[in-house]
Design a protein around this motif. Structure first.
Motif, PDB file in Angstrom:
ATOM      1  N   ARG A 189       0.822  -1.213   0.000  1.00 11.91           N
ATOM      2  CA  ARG A 189       0.000   0.000   0.000  1.00 11.91           C
ATOM      3  C   ARG A 189       0.856   1.265   0.000  1.00 11.91           C
ATOM      4  O   ARG A 189       1.889   1.319   0.650  1.00 11.91           O
ATOM      5  CB  ARG A 189      -0.899   0.041   1.241  1.00 11.91           C
TER       6      ARG A 189
ATOM      7  N   HIS B  18       0.767   4.838   1.419  1.00 15.05           N
ATOM      8  CA  HIS B  18       0.100   5.594   2.478  1.00 15.05           C
ATOM      9  C   HIS B  18       0.304   7.082   2.213  1.00 15.05           C
ATOM     10  O   HIS B  18       1.435   7.522   2.000  1.00 15.05           O
ATOM     11  CB  HIS B  18       0.690   5.240   3.843  1.00 15.05           C
TER      12      HIS B  18
ATOM     13  N   ASN C 221     -11.913   9.690  -3.565  1.00 11.15           N
ATOM     14  CA  ASN C 221     -11.532   8.277  -3.652  1.00 11.15           C
ATOM     15  C   ASN C 221     -11.910   7.650  -4.989  1.00 11.15           C
ATOM     16  O   ASN C 221     -11.178   6.792  -5.498  1.00 11.15           O
ATOM     17  CB  ASN C 221     -12.160   7.485  -2.507  1.00 11.15           C
TER      18      ASN C 221
ATOM     19  N   ASN D  47      -7.902  -0.498  -4.566  1.00 13.29           N
ATOM     20  CA  ASN D  47      -8.825  -0.053  -3.523  1.00 13.29           C
ATOM     21  C   ASN D  47      -8.210   1.156  -2.823  1.00 13.29           C
ATOM     22  O   ASN D  47      -6.998   1.353  -2.850  1.00 13.29           O
ATOM     23  CB  ASN D  47      -9.082  -1.171  -2.509  1.00 13.29           C
TER      24      ASN D  47
ATOM     25  N   LEU E  49      -8.450   2.936   0.994  1.00 11.58           N
ATOM     26  CA  LEU E  49      -8.932   2.856   2.368  1.00 11.58           C
ATOM     27  C   LEU E  49      -8.572   4.150   3.078  1.00 11.58           C
ATOM     28  O   LEU E  49      -7.529   4.746   2.801  1.00 11.58           O
ATOM     29  CB  LEU E  49      -8.286   1.676   3.093  1.00 11.58           C
ATOM     30  N   THR E  50      -9.408   4.575   3.996  1.00  9.76           N
ATOM     31  CA  THR E  50      -9.130   5.792   4.759  1.00  9.76           C
ATOM     32  C   THR E  50      -9.198   5.471   6.237  1.00  9.76           C
ATOM     33  O   THR E  50     -10.166   4.866   6.708  1.00  9.76           O
ATOM     34  CB  THR E  50     -10.150   6.894   4.422  1.00  9.76           C
ATOM     35  N   ARG E  51      -8.163   5.871   6.955  1.00 18.30           N
ATOM     36  CA  ARG E  51      -8.115   5.720   8.404  1.00 18.30           C
ATOM     37  C   ARG E  51      -7.674   7.060   8.976  1.00 18.30           C
ATOM     38  O   ARG E  51      -6.536   7.457   8.822  1.00 18.30           O
ATOM     39  CB  ARG E  51      -7.125   4.640   8.799  1.00 18.30           C
TER      40      ARG E  51
ATOM     41  N   GLN F  91      -4.899   4.997   2.209  1.00 20.11           N
ATOM     42  CA  GLN F  91      -4.073   3.862   1.814  1.00 20.11           C
ATOM     43  C   GLN F  91      -4.529   3.412   0.432  1.00 20.11           C
ATOM     44  O   GLN F  91      -5.668   3.006   0.252  1.00 20.11           O
ATOM     45  CB  GLN F  91      -4.206   2.723   2.817  1.00 20.11           C
TER      46      GLN F  91
END
Length: 86
Positions: free
Chosen positions: A29, A31, A42, A53, A55-57, A62
């Motif tokens: 990934r 980041h 996105n 894909n 991803l969000t944190r 990511q």
């Protein structure tokens, strides 16, 4: 394989280069630490080569890209003049 153009498109889709605090990678990934996650798109990020894909944190995005993630993160950090953490 990403080009510098793809790195610039990543910045655009992430809300602009000024919205990116730093870029780094894990094994699969890329980041991207954002200052304001609401500025990122996105769906547009999913149009970049190899992005499977997003991803969000918190404020971190990511991008799941596979084993080329370290190479993509290094090129993106260099292209955008951002800090790359290891």
């Amino acid at each position: 394989m990403w080009s510098t153009k793809d790195c610039m498109m990543l910045a655009l889709f992430a809300g602009g280069s000024a919205n990116i605090a730093r870029v780094y990678s894990c094994f699969t990934r890329v980041h991207v630490v954002l200052l304001d996650k609401e500025k990122a798109d996105n769906q547009k990020l999913l149009t970049l080569p190899d992005v499977k894909n997003v991803l969000t944190r918190g404020t971190e995005m990511q991008l799941v890209v596979g084993i080329d993630a370290p190479r993509y993160a290094a090129l993106t950090a260099k292209t955008l003049g951002k800090t790359e953490a290891h």
